[in-house]
Design an enzyme around this catalytic site. Structure first.
Site, PDB file in Angstrom:
ATOM      1  N   ILE A 161     -25.630  19.831 -11.234  1.00 59.50           N
ATOM      2  CA  ILE A 161     -25.561  18.716 -12.187  1.00 59.50           C
ATOM      3  C   ILE A 161     -24.612  19.139 -13.302  1.00 59.50           C
ATOM      4  CG2 ILE A 161     -26.888  17.234 -13.749  1.00 59.50           C
ATOM      5  CD1 ILE A 161     -29.423  18.103 -12.056  1.00 59.50           C
ATOM      6  N   GLU A 162     -23.431  18.533 -13.308  1.00 57.47           N
ATOM      7  CA  GLU A 162     -22.407  18.943 -14.287  1.00 57.47           C
ATOM      8  C   GLU A 162     -22.526  18.147 -15.578  1.00 57.47           C
ATOM      9  OE1 GLU A 162     -18.678  18.966 -12.107  1.00 57.47           O
ATOM     10  OE2 GLU A 162     -19.287  20.848 -11.137  1.00 57.47           O
ATOM     11  N   CYS A 185     -26.544  24.837 -11.736  1.00 60.00           N
ATOM     12  CA  CYS A 185     -26.265  25.016 -10.306  1.00 60.00           C
ATOM     13  C   CYS A 185     -27.392  24.434  -9.458  1.00 60.00           C
ATOM     14  CB  CYS A 185     -26.134  26.491  -9.966  1.00 60.00           C
ATOM     15  SG  CYS A 185     -24.660  27.290 -10.613  1.00 60.00           S
ATOM     16  N   GLU A 191     -29.012  25.818  -7.001  1.00 64.95           N
ATOM     17  CA  GLU A 191     -30.104  26.771  -6.776  1.00 64.95           C
ATOM     18  C   GLU A 191     -31.082  26.749  -7.944  1.00 64.95           C
ATOM     19  OE1 GLU A 191     -26.869  27.183  -6.602  1.00 64.95           O
ATOM     20  OE2 GLU A 191     -26.277  28.826  -5.285  1.00 64.95           O
ATOM     21  N   CYS A 231     -27.565  32.527 -10.820  1.00 65.07           N
ATOM     22  CA  CYS A 231     -28.606  32.049  -9.887  1.00 65.07           C
ATOM     23  C   CYS A 231     -29.291  33.213  -9.183  1.00 65.07           C
ATOM     24  CB  CYS A 231     -28.008  31.085  -8.876  1.00 65.07           C
ATOM     25  SG  CYS A 231     -27.584  29.499  -9.628  1.00 65.07           S
TER      26      CYS A 231
HETATM   27  N1  THU Z   1     -22.266  25.910  -8.177  1.00 67.21           N
HETATM   28  C1  THU Z   1     -23.537  25.782  -7.679  1.00 67.21           C
HETATM   29  O1  THU Z   1     -24.220  24.780  -7.897  1.00 67.21           O
HETATM   30  N2  THU Z   1     -24.018  26.803  -6.927  1.00 67.21           N
HETATM   31  C2  THU Z   1     -23.280  27.856  -6.486  1.00 67.21           C
HETATM   32  O2  THU Z   1     -23.770  28.634  -5.696  1.00 67.21           O
HETATM   33  C3  THU Z   1     -21.906  28.039  -6.971  1.00 67.21           C
HETATM   34  C4  THU Z   1     -21.439  27.075  -7.988  1.00 67.21           C
HETATM   35  C5  THU Z   1     -21.710  24.762  -8.917  1.00 67.21           C
HETATM   36  C6  THU Z   1     -21.500  24.920 -10.379  1.00 67.21           C
HETATM   37  C7  THU Z   1     -20.419  23.889 -10.630  1.00 67.21           C
HETATM   38  O3  THU Z   1     -21.020  22.603 -10.797  1.00 67.21           O
HETATM   39  C8  THU Z   1     -19.604  23.861  -9.347  1.00 67.21           C
HETATM   40  O4  THU Z   1     -20.439  24.444  -8.361  1.00 67.21           O
HETATM   41  C9  THU Z   1     -18.297  24.611  -9.428  1.00 67.21           C
HETATM   42  O5  THU Z   1     -18.484  25.909  -9.879  1.00 67.21           O
END
Ligand code: THU
Length: 140
Positions: A45-46, A55, A57, A96
């Site tokens: 969720i950005e 992230c 996870e 994570c």
């Molecule tokens: N991201 C994750 O959700 N999990 C990962 O294992 C690596 C990175 C997300 C963070 C961000 O929203 C996007 O991927 C790019 O880094």
């Protein structure tokens, strides 16, 4: 309990479809299996301010812990660009891995990295985060 890798990866792929990624367009999904057999899904969720981004996870872990779960067996993670199906694995970031270290036994917790074709990598948390620092190390 036997870990159904195929089911976990497919639930991670489903969760990935809900990723909110207007900035990176890198969509990640996760499915976290508890010792009691429940599965919590998560997506990344950005945020326009970038750093509040969560992230996939950690979304799965925080959903589970906030529902009272604290014992986990495995997590499946899938990620890739936009809506294209993931061809390659997406490894969890260091933050994570550290969150996993808080709630999971590094010797037994399994981190399953999948692609569109299913599980591709299956490692212990200890393999993913060697010499990790966890709750047992604090004041020991
Ligand atoms: N991201 C994750 O959700 N999990 C990962 O294992 C690596 C990175 C997300 C963070 C961000 O929203 C996007 O991927 C790019 O880094």
């Amino acid at each position: 309990m036997v870990i159904d890798e195929k089911k976990l990866v497919s639930l991670a792929l489903e969760a990935r479809g809900r990723a909110y990624v207007p900035y990176s367009h890198w969509a990640v999904g996760a499915a976290l299996l508890t010792k009691s057999g429940k599965i919590y899904q998560g997506c990344n969720i950005e945020n326009a301010a970038y750093t509040p981004t969560n992230c996939a996870e950690r979304t799965a872990f925080f959903k589970a812990v906030s529902e009272g779960e604290k014992e986990f067996l495995a997590i499946a993670v899938v990620g890739g660009y936009d809506t294209s199906e993931p061809e390659k694995i997406c490894a969890p970031c260091g933050v994570c891995r550290q969150v996993m270290m808080e709630f999971c036994d590094p010797k037994t917790f399994r981190v399953i990295l999948g692609t569109k074709d299913g599980a591709a990598v299956n490692r212990t948390l200890e393999e993913m985060l060697p010499l990790g620092f966890g709750p047992d190390d604090l004041y020991a």
